[in-house]
Write an enzyme that holds these catalytic residues in place. Structure first.
Site, short mmCIF file in Angstrom:
data_model
loop_
_atom_site.label_atom_id
_atom_site.label_comp_id
_atom_site.label_asym_id
_atom_site.label_seq_id
_atom_site.Cartn_x
_atom_site.Cartn_y
_atom_site.Cartn_z
N SER A 12 0.84 -1.20 0.00
CA SER A 12 0.00 0.00 0.00
C SER A 12 0.87 1.24 0.00
O SER A 12 1.66 1.46 0.93
CB SER A 12 -0.89 0.00 1.24
OG SER A 12 -1.50 1.28 1.35
N HIS A 35 -1.06 -1.06 -4.31
CA HIS A 35 -2.38 -0.79 -3.71
C HIS A 35 -2.50 0.70 -3.44
O HIS A 35 -1.67 1.28 -2.74
CB HIS A 35 -2.50 -1.61 -2.42
CG HIS A 35 -3.82 -1.50 -1.74
ND1 HIS A 35 -4.92 -2.24 -2.09
CD2 HIS A 35 -4.22 -0.73 -0.69
CE1 HIS A 35 -5.94 -1.95 -1.30
NE2 HIS A 35 -5.54 -1.03 -0.44
N ASP A 37 -4.80 3.66 -1.96
CA ASP A 37 -5.92 3.96 -1.07
C ASP A 37 -6.46 5.35 -1.33
O ASP A 37 -5.85 6.34 -0.94
CB ASP A 37 -5.46 3.85 0.39
CG ASP A 37 -5.22 2.41 0.81
OD1 ASP A 37 -6.14 1.60 0.66
OD2 ASP A 37 -4.10 2.10 1.29
N HIS A 68 -8.17 1.04 -4.21
CA HIS A 68 -9.13 0.78 -3.13
C HIS A 68 -9.83 2.10 -2.81
O HIS A 68 -9.22 3.00 -2.23
CB HIS A 68 -8.38 0.22 -1.91
CG HIS A 68 -9.22 0.01 -0.69
ND1 HIS A 68 -8.67 -0.15 0.56
CD2 HIS A 68 -10.56 -0.07 -0.53
CE1 HIS A 68 -9.65 -0.33 1.45
NE2 HIS A 68 -10.81 -0.27 0.82
N MET A 70 -12.12 4.32 -0.79
CA MET A 70 -12.83 4.52 0.48
C MET A 70 -13.52 5.87 0.38
O MET A 70 -13.11 6.87 0.99
CB MET A 70 -11.83 4.47 1.65
CG MET A 70 -11.41 3.03 1.95
SD MET A 70 -9.85 2.97 2.85
CE MET A 70 -8.74 3.09 1.45
N GLY A 144 -9.22 3.61 6.87
CA GLY A 144 -8.91 5.01 7.14
C GLY A 144 -7.43 5.30 7.36
O GLY A 144 -6.94 6.33 6.94
N GLY A 147 -1.06 1.20 9.61
CA GLY A 147 -0.39 0.98 10.89
C GLY A 147 -1.29 0.53 12.03
O GLY A 147 -0.87 0.57 13.19
N ASP A 177 -6.77 -6.60 3.98
CA ASP A 177 -6.12 -5.29 4.02
C ASP A 177 -6.22 -4.72 5.42
O ASP A 177 -7.32 -4.49 5.93
CB ASP A 177 -6.83 -4.38 3.00
CG ASP A 177 -6.26 -2.97 2.93
OD1 ASP A 177 -5.20 -2.72 3.52
OD2 ASP A 177 -6.90 -2.13 2.27
N GLY A 199 1.04 -2.25 4.07
CA GLY A 199 1.61 -0.91 3.98
C GLY A 199 2.82 -0.78 4.86
O GLY A 199 3.97 -0.82 4.40
C1 DX5 Z 1 -6.44 1.30 5.48
C2 DX5 Z 1 -5.97 1.04 4.09
C3 DX5 Z 1 -4.82 0.11 4.00
C4 DX5 Z 1 -3.56 0.56 4.70
C5 DX5 Z 1 -2.93 -0.68 5.26
O1 DX5 Z 1 -7.70 1.88 5.44
O2 DX5 Z 1 -7.01 0.49 3.30
O3 DX5 Z 1 -4.54 -0.26 2.65
O4 DX5 Z 1 -2.65 1.21 3.88
O5 DX5 Z 1 -1.83 -0.31 6.02
P1 DX5 Z 1 -1.13 -1.34 7.04
O6 DX5 Z 1 -0.66 -2.52 6.23
O7 DX5 Z 1 -0.04 -0.53 7.61
O8 DX5 Z 1 -2.18 -1.77 8.05
ZN ZN Z 2 -6.52 -0.30 1.32
#
Ligand code: DX5
Ligand code: ZN
Length: 226
Positions: A12, A35, A37, A68, A70, A144, A147, A177, A199
């Site tokens: 991500s 990916h 976001d 993705h 959101m 959202g 981490g 995810d 990510g």
């Molecule tokens: C969160 C995003 C994720 C995010 C994941 O809403 O959709 O794609 O970047 O990050 P990590 O892998 O750090 O949880």
């Molecule tokens: Zn995502």
């Protein structure tokens, strides 16, 4: 386009350095999809990129894009991301007014159509429409932010969706995810996920390439065992 086989690792770019995006895209060249976001500060309390940025990422990325969304009103905005050339466009069930019509439109444009559900959304709502989608994204955190901690309580829902797809003979990819790392990826692979977004576990590692390879190896080992 030849699509990569499972397990797929999709870093991500939310965890990339936004002012060094070209460098950070080059770093994930050995991954399967980048990916992306897209957040609108309405569907989730965070704001990231819009179509213009994603178009530049598309032009610069060494690997295909997995977008993705959101955002509210995906029915209005999602086709634009397919038109830019994103290989895959995933929108949220909770936000779409006509998910099947939107999936068909995305596929007509030439993208893979994905549907995402938040941790609190039941998987059953997707059973009847599984064949309309190329990818189902089971969120393993509240969408959202990067981490956050992996929500293992989403695994029974993933497992049930995977077995429902097999029962119906539907070849949908299952993506997870949020909170995916060396410590959690095996659980998701055992539950049937074949596509893994990560990510912080990728961009936070000393070697991005080694992190991608390590995640892939763990996912492969866990899916062979299950
Ligand atoms: C969160 C995003 C994720 C995010 C994941 O809403 O959709 O794609 O970047 O990050 P990590 O892998 O750090 O949880
Ligand atoms: Zn995502």
């Amino acid at each position: 386009m030849t699509l990569p086989g499972a397990p797929r690792i999709n870093p991500s770019i939310l965890s990339a350095d936004f002012v060094n995006m070209q460098r950070d895209l080059a770093r994930i060249a050995t991954a399967d999809f980048a990916h992306v976001d897209v957040m609108d500060n309405h569907f989730v309390p965070n704001l990231t990129f819009g179509p213009q940025m994603v178009e530049r990422v598309q032009a610069t990325s060494p690997i295909p894009l997995d977008v993705h969304l959101m955002i509210t009103e995906p029915d209005r905005w999602a086709p634009g991301y397919a038109e830019i050339g994103a290989a895959s466009v995933t929108f949220h069930l909770e936000a779409a007014s006509d998910p099947v019509a939107l999936a068909r439109r995305l596929r007509d444009i030439g993208a893979r159509a994905g549907i995402a559900i938040k941790p609190g959304t039941a998987g059953e709502s997707l059973y009847e429409i599984l064949d309309e989608f190329d990818q189902v994204l089971v969120m393993t955190v509240e969408p959202g932010f990067g981490g956050q901690g992996f929500m293992a309580e989403t695994m029974p829902k993933l497992r049930a969706l995977v077995s429902e797809a097999r029962r119906r003979d539907v070849n949908t990819w299952f993506q997870v995810d949020g909170g995916i790392s060396d410590a959690t990826i095996s659980q998701a692979a055992e539950a049937g996920a074949d596509t893994f977004v990560a990510g912080s576990a990728v961009y936070g590692a000393d070697s991005v390439e080694a992190a991608i390879a390590g995640l892939r190896d763990r996912a492969r080992a866990a899916s062979l065992e299950s």
